[in-house]
Design an enzyme around this catalytic site. Structure first.
Site, PDB file in Angstrom:
ATOM      1  N   HIS A  35       0.835  -1.217   0.000  1.00  0.00           N
ATOM      2  CA  HIS A  35       0.000   0.000   0.000  1.00  0.00           C
ATOM      3  C   HIS A  35       0.864   1.259   0.000  1.00  0.00           C
ATOM      4  O   HIS A  35       0.649   2.177  -0.799  1.00  0.00           O
ATOM      5  CB  HIS A  35      -0.927  -0.008   1.221  1.00  0.00           C
ATOM      6  CG  HIS A  35      -1.708   1.259   1.397  1.00  0.00           C
ATOM      7  ND1 HIS A  35      -2.706   1.649   0.524  1.00  0.00           N
ATOM      8  CD2 HIS A  35      -1.632   2.253   2.331  1.00  0.00           C
ATOM      9  CE1 HIS A  35      -3.211   2.809   0.921  1.00  0.00           C
ATOM     10  NE2 HIS A  35      -2.576   3.197   2.007  1.00  0.00           N
ATOM     11  N   ARG A  60       4.120  10.502  -5.471  1.00  0.00           N
ATOM     12  CA  ARG A  60       5.487  11.027  -5.474  1.00  0.00           C
ATOM     13  C   ARG A  60       6.249  10.429  -6.651  1.00  0.00           C
ATOM     14  O   ARG A  60       5.809  10.495  -7.782  1.00  0.00           O
ATOM     15  CB  ARG A  60       6.164  10.744  -4.128  1.00  0.00           C
ATOM     16  CG  ARG A  60       5.653  11.645  -3.002  1.00  0.00           C
ATOM     17  CD  ARG A  60       6.430  11.421  -1.719  1.00  0.00           C
ATOM     18  NE  ARG A  60       6.366  10.041  -1.259  1.00  0.00           N
ATOM     19  CZ  ARG A  60       5.393   9.568  -0.485  1.00  0.00           C
ATOM     20  NH1 ARG A  60       4.437  10.351  -0.060  1.00  0.00           N
ATOM     21  NH2 ARG A  60       5.381   8.308  -0.111  1.00  0.00           N
ATOM     22  N   GLU A  68     -10.711   1.995   3.324  1.00  0.00           N
ATOM     23  CA  GLU A  68      -9.408   1.360   3.494  1.00  0.00           C
ATOM     24  C   GLU A  68      -9.635   0.050   4.227  1.00  0.00           C
ATOM     25  O   GLU A  68     -10.233   0.032   5.316  1.00  0.00           O
ATOM     26  CB  GLU A  68      -8.454   2.272   4.286  1.00  0.00           C
ATOM     27  CG  GLU A  68      -8.047   3.495   3.470  1.00  0.00           C
ATOM     28  CD  GLU A  68      -6.945   4.325   4.114  1.00  0.00           C
ATOM     29  OE1 GLU A  68      -6.866   4.358   5.360  1.00  0.00           O
ATOM     30  OE2 GLU A  68      -6.160   4.941   3.369  1.00  0.00           O
ATOM     31  N   ASP A  97     -11.507   2.003   7.362  1.00  0.00           N
ATOM     32  CA  ASP A  97     -11.085   3.381   7.619  1.00  0.00           C
ATOM     33  C   ASP A  97     -11.486   4.249   6.427  1.00  0.00           C
ATOM     34  O   ASP A  97     -10.710   4.442   5.493  1.00  0.00           O
ATOM     35  CB  ASP A  97      -9.574   3.406   7.842  1.00  0.00           C
ATOM     36  CG  ASP A  97      -9.095   4.751   8.355  1.00  0.00           C
ATOM     37  OD1 ASP A  97      -9.912   5.491   8.916  1.00  0.00           O
ATOM     38  OD2 ASP A  97      -7.896   5.046   8.190  1.00  0.00           O
ATOM     39  N   GLN A 100      -8.141  14.814   1.715  1.00  0.00           N
ATOM     40  CA  GLN A 100      -6.833  14.370   2.235  1.00  0.00           C
ATOM     41  C   GLN A 100      -5.678  15.017   1.476  1.00  0.00           C
ATOM     42  O   GLN A 100      -4.709  15.500   2.076  1.00  0.00           O
ATOM     43  CB  GLN A 100      -6.752  12.839   2.131  1.00  0.00           C
ATOM     44  CG  GLN A 100      -5.469  12.238   2.699  1.00  0.00           C
ATOM     45  CD  GLN A 100      -5.458  10.705   2.581  1.00  0.00           C
ATOM     46  OE1 GLN A 100      -6.461  10.093   2.208  1.00  0.00           O
ATOM     47  NE2 GLN A 100      -4.335  10.108   2.894  1.00  0.00           N
ATOM     48  N   TYR A 131      -3.299  17.345   4.000  1.00  0.00           N
ATOM     49  CA  TYR A 131      -2.410  16.491   4.794  1.00  0.00           C
ATOM     50  C   TYR A 131      -1.016  17.064   5.045  1.00  0.00           C
ATOM     51  O   TYR A 131      -0.270  16.551   5.892  1.00  0.00           O
ATOM     52  CB  TYR A 131      -2.322  15.085   4.186  1.00  0.00           C
ATOM     53  CG  TYR A 131      -1.264  14.889   3.132  1.00  0.00           C
ATOM     54  CD1 TYR A 131      -1.476  15.301   1.822  1.00  0.00           C
ATOM     55  CD2 TYR A 131      -0.048  14.290   3.446  1.00  0.00           C
ATOM     56  CE1 TYR A 131      -0.516  15.111   0.859  1.00  0.00           C
ATOM     57  CE2 TYR A 131       0.926  14.107   2.477  1.00  0.00           C
ATOM     58  CZ  TYR A 131       0.684  14.517   1.187  1.00  0.00           C
ATOM     59  OH  TYR A 131       1.648  14.337   0.239  1.00  0.00           O
ATOM     60  N   THR A 182      -4.020   0.320   5.522  1.00  0.00           N
ATOM     61  CA  THR A 182      -4.620  -0.406   4.396  1.00  0.00           C
ATOM     62  C   THR A 182      -3.788  -1.636   4.053  1.00  0.00           C
ATOM     63  O   THR A 182      -2.569  -1.543   3.921  1.00  0.00           O
ATOM     64  CB  THR A 182      -4.692   0.525   3.169  1.00  0.00           C
ATOM     65  OG1 THR A 182      -5.364   1.706   3.567  1.00  0.00           O
ATOM     66  CG2 THR A 182      -5.419  -0.136   2.022  1.00  0.00           C
TER      67      THR A 182
END
Ligand code: CA
Length: 422
Positions: free
Chosen positions: A138, A147, A204, A238, A245, A249, A354
């Site tokens: 995950h 990224r 999740e 979740d 997010q 975040y 997750t």
């Protein structure tokens, strides 16, 4: 090894709740108060009634009132010696060779309920909640998407079980409908954020463990002692709003994108019931620091499944994964949580993060299954999903299976309701 002991209470071969399981939960039978119970097959058994009739009198239980409390915190706080004695007593009483309870018709009539006749309540008052991020698959998938695919994992990831403190007030039991949250979104093409319902509603797939023993501020738990503190586990959905997010975040981590509802399965399966399904975890390379080192089979082989059910349609299985894939195990998570002297309480919940496997069909979130919306999932009713629609129901299931023995968790069921109009 001989599994499948028989009970005089009916248990089908594919039940998650054979006599070897004996989980704990809180039932609300119609017209009664909430009470501590266990489940065998499709029968809920009130421990409050059994204790009233003296079935636990010789077990040296410090406080019998814990069986009539509306949460399991008091029961768990008795300690494993006593809670395991209760579990073993229940196994004896339910065994087909034992007629003591079976022939005690007055008690049977009062203590046993068809599971369809009881409401299941949130089994614990959740004192604190930590969400880990312990699946390498995950973390790698998310790192690749957001990224750099070449350096998907951040430098700390293989050295410590990354986590954050979540919100305990919004953890609810299976069957609770969850409103699509409103919040700040920032579409890529605009300079300023907008307010509205999330367009990227996600789940999740996680498991969570619950602690049944406290520590004092300044104390730490060593990996080899962690099992003493872990009472049992539940399925943990979740829910996550990915667009909220993404904007919020930085730099302190998820906040409102995760705190509008997390949904657990109602029966806590004890660590002892899961013991036959222990397996070795993945090899950790580079080696971890001494306080995180563990020996022996640290992981648990738990088959996981997510189904998505559009309104008035059949559910489709959209993910199959396994808890055994976790890179960081529960003993390491608890050792890390407390290594700085942070105290823990009876009723704390620690979610795994997750749980994704290596194959696309084993990814534990829509974010990964649809690869951030690039690969929509086709459902059997002909519709497509990149994220979760209003009135969709998410069903998570978990069970262990080995040599004819099945021990499971039942389900976490969540219907997503339309956002409130603002
Ligand atoms: Ca999570």
């Amino acid at each position: 090894m001989k599994f499948q002991n028989k009970s005089w209470i009916e248990v089908s071969a594919d039940s998650d709740f054979p006599i070897e399981n004996i989980p704990f939960g809180i039932i609300l039978p119609d017209g009664y108060k909430p009470q501590v119970a266990t489940r065998i097959g499709n029968t809920a058994v009130s421990l409050s009634v059994l204790s009233d009739y003296g079935y636990f009198d010789d077990l040296n239980i410090d406080d019998m009132s814990v069986f009539c409390e509306p949460v399991l915190n008091g029961f768990m706080a008795l300690g494993k010696k006593q809670t395991e004695a209760v579990r073993k007593r229940l196994m004896e009483l339910f065994n087909h060779n034992n007629s003591q309870l079976r022939n005690d018709r007055g008690v049977v009539d009062n203590a046993l309920f068809a599971i369809s006749e009881v409401e299941m309540l949130l089994p614990v008052k959740v004192t604190d909640y930590t969400d880990f991020y312990s699946s390498i698959e995950h973390a790698t998938n998310v790192g690749k998407m957001f990224r750099n695919p070449e350096n998907a994992l951040l430098p700390n990831w293989k050295h410590l079980p990354v986590g954050y403190h979540g919100r305990s007030s919004s953890i609810v039991v299976s069957g609770t409908g969850i409103l699509r949250p409103n919040g700040q979104l920032k579409p890529n093409d605009t300079g300023r954020p907008v307010f509205g319902p999330t367009k990227q509603m996600d789940f999740e797939l996680e498991m969570a463990f619950i602690t049944g023993k406290q520590t004092l501020l300044g104390e730490s738990i060593a990996t080899e002692n962690a099992d003493e503190y872990i009472f049992g586990m539940v399925i943990f959905n979740d829910l996550s709003a990915r667009d909220i997010q993404k904007w919020e975040y930085v730099p302190l981590g998820p906040f409102l994108s995760k705190s509008f509802g997390s949904v657990i399965s109602p029966w806590i399966v004890t660590l002892e019931a899961l013991a036959p399904f222990r397996v070795e975890g993945p090899k950790q390379n580079p080696p971890v620091l001494p306080y995180l080192q563990t020996k022996g089979p640290e992981n648990i082989d738990i088959n996981l499944e997510v189904l998505l059910q559009p309104l008035h349609k059949n559910p489709d299985t959209i993910c199959r994964s396994n808890f055994k894939y976790m890179y960081w195990n529960m003993r390491q998570q608890l050792a890390h949580q407390t290594v700085n002297g942070c105290n823990i309480n009876v009723g704390d919940m620690y979610a795994s993060g997750t749980i994704s496997g290596t194959e696309p069909g084993s990814y534990g979130s829509m974010l990964e299954l649809s690869w951030r919306g690039e690969k929509p999932l086709k459902l059997s009713d002909g519709s497509n999903r990149t994220f979760i629609n209003d009135d969709d129901t998410i069903i998570m299931r978990a069970h262990c299976q080995k040599e004819g023995l099945r021990v499971g968790f039942g389900e976490s069921v969540t219907k997503i309701l339309p956002a409130k109009k603002n």
